[in-house]
Design an enzyme around this catalytic site. Structure first.
Site, mmCIF file in Angstrom:
data_model
loop_
_atom_site.group_PDB
_atom_site.id
_atom_site.type_symbol
_atom_site.label_atom_id
_atom_site.label_comp_id
_atom_site.label_asym_id
_atom_site.label_seq_id
_atom_site.Cartn_x
_atom_site.Cartn_y
_atom_site.Cartn_z
ATOM 1 N N TYR A 68 0.818 -1.222 0.000
ATOM 2 C CA TYR A 68 0.000 0.000 0.000
ATOM 3 C C TYR A 68 0.847 1.266 0.000
ATOM 4 O O TYR A 68 0.504 2.264 -0.633
ATOM 5 C CB TYR A 68 -1.029 -0.037 1.144
ATOM 6 N N HIS A 156 -14.509 1.424 -2.843
ATOM 7 C CA HIS A 156 -13.496 0.542 -2.243
ATOM 8 C C HIS A 156 -12.548 1.312 -1.333
ATOM 9 O O HIS A 156 -11.477 0.820 -0.991
ATOM 10 C CB HIS A 156 -12.709 -0.183 -3.345
HETATM 11 C C1 BV8 Z 1 -17.977 -8.705 -0.883
HETATM 12 C C2 BV8 Z 1 -9.637 -2.167 -2.820
HETATM 13 C C3 BV8 Z 1 -19.404 -9.742 0.645
HETATM 14 C C4 BV8 Z 1 -8.350 -2.773 -2.325
HETATM 15 C C5 BV8 Z 1 -10.730 -3.881 -4.186
HETATM 16 C C6 BV8 Z 1 -15.138 -15.131 -1.517
HETATM 17 C C7 BV8 Z 1 -15.310 -14.521 -0.290
HETATM 18 C C8 BV8 Z 1 -15.891 -13.253 -0.181
HETATM 19 C C9 BV8 Z 1 -16.242 -12.573 -1.310
HETATM 20 C C10 BV8 Z 1 -16.029 -13.193 -2.521
HETATM 21 C C11 BV8 Z 1 -15.506 -14.458 -2.651
HETATM 22 N N1 BV8 Z 1 -15.458 -14.777 -3.973
HETATM 23 C C12 BV8 Z 1 -15.918 -13.753 -4.705
HETATM 24 C C13 BV8 Z 1 -16.264 -12.812 -3.824
HETATM 25 C C14 BV8 Z 1 -16.755 -11.531 -4.109
HETATM 26 C C15 BV8 Z 1 -15.521 -10.650 -4.272
HETATM 27 C C16 BV8 Z 1 -15.194 -10.672 -5.758
HETATM 28 O O1 BV8 Z 1 -15.877 -10.052 -6.525
HETATM 29 N N2 BV8 Z 1 -14.143 -11.417 -6.126
HETATM 30 C C17 BV8 Z 1 -13.791 -11.505 -7.522
HETATM 31 C C18 BV8 Z 1 -12.292 -11.700 -7.664
HETATM 32 C C19 BV8 Z 1 -14.583 -12.640 -8.162
HETATM 33 N N3 BV8 Z 1 -15.918 -9.338 -3.839
HETATM 34 C C20 BV8 Z 1 -15.662 -8.982 -2.585
HETATM 35 O O2 BV8 Z 1 -15.011 -9.612 -1.787
HETATM 36 C C21 BV8 Z 1 -16.303 -7.646 -2.204
HETATM 37 N N4 BV8 Z 1 -16.997 -7.810 -0.986
HETATM 38 O O3 BV8 Z 1 -18.376 -9.393 -1.773
HETATM 39 O O4 BV8 Z 1 -18.444 -8.748 0.365
HETATM 40 C C22 BV8 Z 1 -19.688 -9.597 2.067
HETATM 41 C C23 BV8 Z 1 -20.928 -9.133 2.435
HETATM 42 C C24 BV8 Z 1 -21.197 -9.029 3.771
HETATM 43 C C25 BV8 Z 1 -20.217 -9.328 4.712
HETATM 44 C C26 BV8 Z 1 -18.942 -9.751 4.317
HETATM 45 C C27 BV8 Z 1 -18.663 -9.881 2.973
HETATM 46 C C28 BV8 Z 1 -15.220 -6.593 -1.991
HETATM 47 C C29 BV8 Z 1 -14.512 -6.332 -3.288
HETATM 48 C C30 BV8 Z 1 -13.563 -5.142 -3.110
HETATM 49 C C31 BV8 Z 1 -12.114 -5.609 -3.162
HETATM 50 N N5 BV8 Z 1 -11.227 -4.451 -3.118
HETATM 51 N N6 BV8 Z 1 -9.995 -2.758 -4.106
HETATM 52 C C32 BV8 Z 1 -7.188 -2.376 -3.191
HETATM 53 O O5 BV8 Z 1 -7.361 -1.653 -4.181
HETATM 54 O O6 BV8 Z 1 -6.073 -2.804 -2.861
HETATM 55 S S1 BV8 Z 1 -11.035 -4.543 -5.693
HETATM 56 C C33 BV8 Z 1 -9.777 -4.071 -6.717
HETATM 57 O O7 BV8 Z 1 -9.737 -5.010 -7.746
HETATM 58 C C34 BV8 Z 1 -10.034 -2.771 -7.389
HETATM 59 O O8 BV8 Z 1 -10.613 -1.824 -6.550
HETATM 60 C C35 BV8 Z 1 -10.930 -3.160 -8.500
HETATM 61 O O9 BV8 Z 1 -12.261 -3.164 -8.113
HETATM 62 C C36 BV8 Z 1 -10.537 -4.568 -8.757
HETATM 63 C C37 BV8 Z 1 -9.736 -4.594 -10.022
HETATM 64 O O10 BV8 Z 1 -10.684 -4.446 -11.001
HETATM 65 P P1 BV8 Z 1 -10.547 -3.336 -12.112
HETATM 66 O O11 BV8 Z 1 -10.692 -1.989 -11.526
HETATM 67 O O12 BV8 Z 1 -11.493 -3.731 -13.171
HETATM 68 O O13 BV8 Z 1 -9.058 -3.451 -12.601
HETATM 69 P P2 BV8 Z 1 -8.436 -4.597 -13.484
HETATM 70 O O14 BV8 Z 1 -6.964 -4.460 -13.396
HETATM 71 O O15 BV8 Z 1 -9.095 -5.894 -13.152
HETATM 72 O O16 BV8 Z 1 -8.913 -4.233 -14.969
HETATM 73 C C38 BV8 Z 1 -8.430 -3.044 -15.562
HETATM 74 C C39 BV8 Z 1 -9.284 -2.842 -16.792
HETATM 75 O O17 BV8 Z 1 -8.901 -1.623 -17.408
HETATM 76 C C40 BV8 Z 1 -9.093 -3.935 -17.820
HETATM 77 O O18 BV8 Z 1 -10.371 -4.289 -18.343
HETATM 78 C C41 BV8 Z 1 -8.242 -3.258 -18.908
HETATM 79 O O19 BV8 Z 1 -8.577 -3.754 -20.204
HETATM 80 C C42 BV8 Z 1 -8.715 -1.830 -18.793
HETATM 81 N N7 BV8 Z 1 -7.759 -0.793 -19.215
HETATM 82 C C43 BV8 Z 1 -6.423 -0.750 -18.984
HETATM 83 N N8 BV8 Z 1 -5.933 0.419 -19.494
HETATM 84 C C44 BV8 Z 1 -6.987 1.093 -20.038
HETATM 85 C C45 BV8 Z 1 -8.148 0.318 -19.874
HETATM 86 N N9 BV8 Z 1 -9.353 0.713 -20.324
HETATM 87 C C46 BV8 Z 1 -9.422 1.913 -20.956
HETATM 88 N N10 BV8 Z 1 -8.356 2.720 -21.131
HETATM 89 C C47 BV8 Z 1 -7.134 2.344 -20.705
HETATM 90 N N11 BV8 Z 1 -6.078 3.173 -20.908
#
Ligand code: BV8
Ligand code: ZN
Length: 301
Positions: A68, A156
């Site tokens: 971080y 987030h």
């Molecule tokens: C929840 C903060 C329920 C931290 C982030 C098992 C247990 C518990 C939950 C789960 C589980 N399995 C699944 C889940 C749900 C889980 C989830 O969704 N998992 C995924 C992996 C399947 N979600 C959670 O856990 C959420 N909470 O469900 O809680 C609950 C309810 C009650 C009580 C208890 C629990 C919490 C999710 C939040 C996690 N924290 N961030 C930190 O940043 O360090 S998420 C983090 O990853 C980011 O914030 C972001 O959201 C995510 C990454 O995603 P993107 O932003 O899309 O980035 P990425 O790199 O993936 O993609 C980039 C994109 O940009 C690409 O498409 C690329 O093509 C494009 N790009 C690149 N350059 C450009 C571009 N586009 C245009 N122009 C450019 N120049």
């Protein structure tokens, strides 16, 4: 099949009244902030997803704090890019109402990013116009120049929120110190360089502490497995939206990734701006492939 016709998108924009924008790491890519999944690799040595969890912090607070700290230092040096500002302009009623030909349109930006670049962009455009005479209705809260809670949802959290880990204290504070504590100073270089330098194992007492009670502090972000505090507000805004602009997200992380579907099911339109194809974009009404720092200003211009 999604359209890539800018005129048709502008027509949809003109006939919308409640706009929601969902942003992901790709929005900040042009500002030099590595994405989670991109080639740049958020943190080459480790899978970012494995570090953004309460378990990782419990097991190795030194490594998670270095992760971080590395991202804080990146975000502090970064500037919002043209895509941040294109979105920020939509937060200005004076600008938005001129496009959508209505005087009671609404706009909400839901960002998954924790770098505060969108916050900075909204603050800049709102204060810049506020400083001109006779432009009262500029959105935002006039108190501290901050966007209002429904204009900007940092769902987030933020790299610059510092939370106390003690259940009896739970102090939350904004902290922009660079470095956040002496022991983390310079560790960002270890991860920037490809040199196989040994990872420091920082004693827990030298990691960031709560200013009030002295307990270990943690980054004020929502980790995987933690609930998203603003999820209900996000869903309420999505259900009332008639246009959803999805920018720079892989649409893989929930509940954020579910926003576009909620808007579509409520009868709204969805426009995706991404450099690549992503999950569910075949269901979008509009798809603009390319760097959002180019495609978004062109589409909203
Ligand atoms: C929840 C903060 C329920 C931290 C982030 C098992 C247990 C518990 C939950 C789960 C589980 N399995 C699944 C889940 C749900 C889980 C989830 O969704 N998992 C995924 C992996 C399947 N979600 C959670 O856990 C959420 N909470 O469900 O809680 C609950 C309810 C009650 C009580 C208890 C629990 C919490 C999710 C939040 C996690 N924290 N961030 C930190 O940043 O360090 S998420 C983090 O990853 C980011 O914030 C972001 O959201 C995510 C990454 O995603 P993107 O932003 O899309 O980035 P990425 O790199 O993936 O993609 C980039 C994109 O940009 C690409 O498409 C690329 O093509 C494009 N790009 C690149 N350059 C450009 C571009 N586009 C245009 N122009 C450019 N120049
Ligand atoms: Zn405390």
């Amino acid at each position: 099949m999604a359209s890539s016709n800018i005129e048709a998108f502008r027509e949809a924009l003109r006939s919308s009244k409640h706009i929601i924008c969902l942003a992901g790491a790709g929005l900040s890519a042009a500002s030099g902030i590595p994405t989670f999944r991109g080639a740049g690799g958020m943190w080459r040595k480790y899978d970012a997803m494995s570090l953004a969890t309460p378990t990782a912090f419990r097991n190795n607070p030194s490594r998670v704090w270095q992760f971080y700290h590395y991202r804080r230092e990146k975000a502090l040096k970064a500037q919002p890019n043209a895509a941040h500002y294109a979105i920020a302009m939509l937060s200005l009623p004076i600008f938005r109402n001129a496009i959508v030909a209505s005087d009671d349109s609404t706009f909400s930006l839901v960002t998954q990013n924790v770098d505060e670049l969108s916050r900075r962009a909204l603050r800049t455009v709102q204060s810049r116009l506020r400083s001109q005479e006779g432009t009262p209705n500029l959105g935002g809260s006039t108190i501290n120049n901050d966007p209002s809670p429904t204009e900007l949802l940092e769902i987030h959290g933020s790299l610059f929120d510092l939370l106390c880990t003690s259940g009896s204290c739970r102090t939350v504070e904004k902290n922009y110190n660079s470095p956040i504590c002496p022991a983390l100073k310079g560790t960002e270089e270890i991860y920037e360089s490809n040199a196989k330098l040994p990872e420091p194992d920082i004693p827990i007492e030298d990691l960031p502490r709560c200013r009030v009670c002295g307990s270990l502090a943690r980054p004020g972000v929502v980790w995987f497995g933690e609930s998203v505090p603003q999820v209900y507000l996000m869903h309420k805004i999505a259900m009332e939206a008639d246009l959803c602009i999805v920018v720079g997200t892989s649409s893989e992380v929930y509940p954020a990734a579910g926003v576009a579907q909620i808007v579509r099911e409520a009868g709204g339109k969805v426009a995706v701006f991404n450099i690549d194809r992503t999950a569910g974009d075949e269901n979008a009404d509009f798809l603009f492939l390319g760097p959002c720092e180019e495609t978004l200003p062109a589409a909203l211009g």
